[in-house]
Scaffold this motif. Sequence first.
Motif, PDB file in Angstrom:
ATOM      1  N   UNK A   1      70.645 -17.370  48.491  1.00  0.00           N
ATOM      2  CA  UNK A   1      71.923 -18.004  48.811  1.00  0.00           C
ATOM      3  C   UNK A   1      71.890 -18.758  50.132  1.00  0.00           C
ATOM      4  N   UNK A   2      70.895 -18.457  50.960  1.00  0.00           N
ATOM      5  CA  UNK A   2      70.841 -19.056  52.295  1.00  0.00           C
ATOM      6  C   UNK A   2      69.756 -20.121  52.421  1.00  0.00           C
ATOM      7  N   UNK A   3      69.066 -20.413  51.332  1.00  0.00           N
ATOM      8  CA  UNK A   3      68.007 -21.414  51.373  1.00  0.00           C
ATOM      9  C   UNK A   3      68.601 -22.818  51.353  1.00  0.00           C
TER      10      UNK A   3
ATOM     11  N   UNK B   1      64.209 -25.858  50.271  1.00  0.00           N
ATOM     12  CA  UNK B   1      63.547 -24.563  50.128  1.00  0.00           C
ATOM     13  C   UNK B   1      63.731 -24.004  48.726  1.00  0.00           C
ATOM     14  N   UNK B   2      64.952 -24.122  48.198  1.00  0.00           N
ATOM     15  CA  UNK B   2      65.218 -23.618  46.854  1.00  0.00           C
ATOM     16  C   UNK B   2      64.366 -24.363  45.829  1.00  0.00           C
ATOM     17  N   UNK B   3      64.222 -25.666  46.019  1.00  0.00           N
ATOM     18  CA  UNK B   3      63.398 -26.455  45.105  1.00  0.00           C
ATOM     19  C   UNK B   3      61.929 -26.031  45.189  1.00  0.00           C
ATOM     20  N   UNK B   4      61.461 -25.718  46.399  1.00  0.00           N
ATOM     21  CA  UNK B   4      60.081 -25.265  46.557  1.00  0.00           C
ATOM     22  C   UNK B   4      59.841 -23.976  45.780  1.00  0.00           C
TER      23      UNK B   4
ATOM     24  N   UNK C   1      67.413 -22.373  35.780  1.00  0.00           N
ATOM     25  CA  UNK C   1      67.898 -22.379  37.161  1.00  0.00           C
ATOM     26  C   UNK C   1      66.813 -21.996  38.143  1.00  0.00           C
ATOM     27  N   UNK C   2      65.736 -21.401  37.635  1.00  0.00           N
ATOM     28  CA  UNK C   2      64.661 -21.013  38.537  1.00  0.00           C
ATOM     29  C   UNK C   2      64.833 -19.654  39.142  1.00  0.00           C
ATOM     30  N   UNK C   3      65.863 -18.928  38.758  1.00  0.00           N
ATOM     31  CA  UNK C   3      66.041 -17.583  39.252  1.00  0.00           C
ATOM     32  C   UNK C   3      66.679 -17.526  40.616  1.00  0.00           C
ATOM     33  N   UNK C   4      66.664 -16.337  41.199  1.00  0.00           N
ATOM     34  CA  UNK C   4      67.314 -16.098  42.500  1.00  0.00           C
ATOM     35  C   UNK C   4      66.326 -15.506  43.485  1.00  0.00           C
TER      36      UNK C   4
ATOM     37  N   UNK D   1      72.844  -5.798  49.348  1.00  0.00           N
ATOM     38  CA  UNK D   1      73.552  -6.845  50.079  1.00  0.00           C
ATOM     39  C   UNK D   1      73.305  -6.521  51.542  1.00  0.00           C
ATOM     40  N   UNK D   2      72.448  -7.315  52.192  1.00  0.00           N
ATOM     41  CA  UNK D   2      71.882  -6.930  53.479  1.00  0.00           C
ATOM     42  C   UNK D   2      71.190  -5.586  53.267  1.00  0.00           C
ATOM     43  N   UNK D   3      71.627  -4.524  53.942  1.00  0.00           N
ATOM     44  CA  UNK D   3      70.998  -3.225  53.709  1.00  0.00           C
ATOM     45  C   UNK D   3      71.854  -2.328  52.831  1.00  0.00           C
ATOM     46  N   UNK D   4      73.053  -2.775  52.450  1.00  0.00           N
ATOM     47  CA  UNK D   4      73.962  -1.953  51.661  1.00  0.00           C
ATOM     48  C   UNK D   4      73.541  -1.945  50.193  1.00  0.00           C
TER      49      UNK D   4
END
Length: 917
Positions: A489-491, A495-498, A508-511, A814-817
């Motif tokens: 979500x932060x790329x 970067x996401x395309x790479x 979609x190329x996944x997550x 989600x982060x460490x949660x």
Amino acid sequence: MRLSWNEIRARAATFAREWKDAHYERGDTQTFYNEFFDIFDIKRRKVASFEEPVKKLGNKQGFVDLFWKGVLLVEQKSAGRKLAPAKQQALDYFPGIKDVELPRYILLSDFQTFELYDLDEGGEPVAFALADLPKHVEHFAFILGVQKRTFRDQDPVNIKAAEIMGRLHDALEESGYGGHDLERFLVRLLFCLFADDTGIFEPRDIFLDLIEQRTSEDGSSVGMWLAQLFDVLDTEEDKRQRSLDEDLARFPYVNGSLFEERLRIPSFDAATRNALLEACRFNWSTVSPAIFGALFQSVMDRAERRKTGGHYTTEKNILKLIGPLFLDELREEFEKIKRMRRGRPKALQDFQTKLGTLRFFDPACGCGNFLIITYRELRILEMEVLQLIYSTGQQELDVSALSKVDVDQFYGIELGEFAARIAEVALWMMDHIMNNRLSLEFGQAFARIPLKTAPNIRHGDALETDWQDVLPAANCTAILGNPPFIGSKYQSDEQRAQVRRIANLGGSGGTLDYVAAWFLRAGEYIQQNTACRIAFVSTNSITQGEQVAQLWPILFDRYGLEIDYGHRTFEWGSDARGKAHVHVVIVGLSHRDHERNPKRLFSYDDIKGDPVESTHGALTAYLFDAGTVHNRHLVVYEVGRPINGAPRLLSGSQPIDGGHYIFDREEREAFLAVEPAAERFMRPYVGAREYINGADRWILALQDAQPHELRAMPEVQKRMALVRTERAKSPRKSTLKIADQPARYNVEVLPTAPFLALPESSSERREYAPIGWLKPPTIPSNLLKALPSDDSWFFGVLTSRMHMSWLRHIGGRIKSDYRYTIGIVYNTFPLPNASPAQMNRVRDLANKVIAAREEYPNSSLADLYDPDVMPAPLRKAHKNLDRAVDGLYRRAAFASDRDRVEHMFGLYEEMIRTSKV
């Protein structure tokens, strides 16, 4: 010219003869130590002071006989005085000395005897008589900057050094000097500062002398002198002008391309000159190249510099990766050679030759931390080998020819040019430190100047660079490092395309997180050399949650990789201010043609503590034992419906309203004050945060409102208009579809009966993710999962330790949660087979958990499930429920959560076989 140890020993013998009758502390001390430092061709006044005032223990004023900040403290007595009390007297000064100035060495003397303590190494002091000084003079090699160095991760010296460079950087940048030239200029200065204190420049402090003695106080001539010096350092001695200034001529030829490029040299003034002098007077011999490189990089960003201390990987964590990757195996091989009765000399020589042929590649090397520590450990191992090969006749050896391990065995790619250049210099710095250690071991001075070899650090984008062009895979021993994490979500778009291009997942190329691209590139790379090994640090997201099923089938099936070892989730980072801790894993991989057995697994009971090692026949992508499954490559795929026979779990309502329908308590009261008729359409709106912490929110639920009711509420109509406008701006088709239906939600879950609520996220500190029942008119948000059931059987199973183990190990974060996802966690969880009587038993114990909660009506679920304050009756109720649910899976007790999930993984394999997923 550099003094040889033979010359130093001769000077020490002369000193011992001339001072054989010295005895009076006050009368002789200063002359004694001035001449003592002359043994090493060092002017005492340049490094140490006499009678330094320091507050002693008890806040009393004291005066240190001789103090060299950060290096040496001398306590001198008259001849014949006992030295035992002198040590305590020396230590009494320590509370009054700044951390960065604490000395490593304490010297006690009564002129005729010496006791030298190395506080880093500990142990007994080196004690000898003045007459024997020539035999022991090498123990004072630290005066030349030559010493065994034990670096500490949190040593304040490293932070102090970065702050000094930060001030110099700021002063130059504020003067209008910046960009590429500033970065390269600072890297050159770093080398000069280190060289001045560690024996690369001889005699010591000639760089300090040049700046202090030859440049004008207003700073106007500093740039000129530095420009000339850089040219000199890049010119061989026999090719320099005969008319070269004698102070410049003393500097050696460095080579190594460090001073090759022509830079625009900054203009200095008095302030910037003082900042440079502060850096020159600092003792750079105590700075760790592995840590300082990353700290030094941080000076380029003032905002980041406020977090100084958090921008490096600790040596302890780097060793967690390189130990199982290759170092432990090398040490085992060395131990076997040491036990050989025949052929040991040749085996030792062959082993050293092997060390010189290894090649290491970090394709996201940053400032070189991993390469630097790897190089240091190889040199240490080589030194142990050399000690056995040359156990006699060491004084006659040519030390410069002994070491076969060199910096050109190390390769890296780094996107930031400044970091890439720091990595080069830091590796040279570590090379010199290890050469110093070799000198001490074999009694000869050795500096690898001029630099004949260089690290192979490529400035570029590792995902766009051909790794074969940097280091052919056929020559690579291991790929290692700590690539950038960056969640999907932060790329950036690039970067996401790479990642999508490299993964080649289609659609979609996944997550996948950014770090996954390095695993994939490494897997592709070693197809040209299946003996090459891989180990990366990664966020633990690649070993749990939805990414597992996207990444690992590629690594296992497309590239034929297997997991050799893994460190399960632990905390990565430092205790620096403002530095968020990241939960990571370390994964070591090899091609199945060369996989190692047994597999090593490092597990952490406390993510901040030390791991416990276990060995296994195979490891899953989730980093636990694969012994309960037939297919060790098994992964949990996200599925759209329960395959375990459970009722469907729903994700709560998602209004897509731009926040116009959602109210906190004050907003609700203000809105109803002007639109009271809307009260009957206001319903409690509960997400994970509100459910766990007890906060209040409401939402306008207009689905059943009649047209005449809506027309009678103008404020509601205004909000509907805003919602319509917001939705019309959306690029999503599903949102545009309901733009003209503002009374509807994008996703509508409007319970009409009690439902079991499961928060999407919950703190990793909690033993149990808090779940429980809610009832209408409450509407769950999309951050709350809703199970339309009032059967406490499901509550009992879903709040049990078994289900929590599945959540922790299989679910994402989600982060460490903990992140509770329907498709990964709920739909795939293997439910137990239970008789009606067993189900009733679970229901009864589940109701007792609810009853225990109700004993604390003023406490939120966050209060009740805080592990530090969880009420004993509630904990006991959960433990009783856990035992009952555990017993539904097997008779034998489970030893740990990992034991539970390993058992369930076998059940999952059977479940997907029979459910035909």
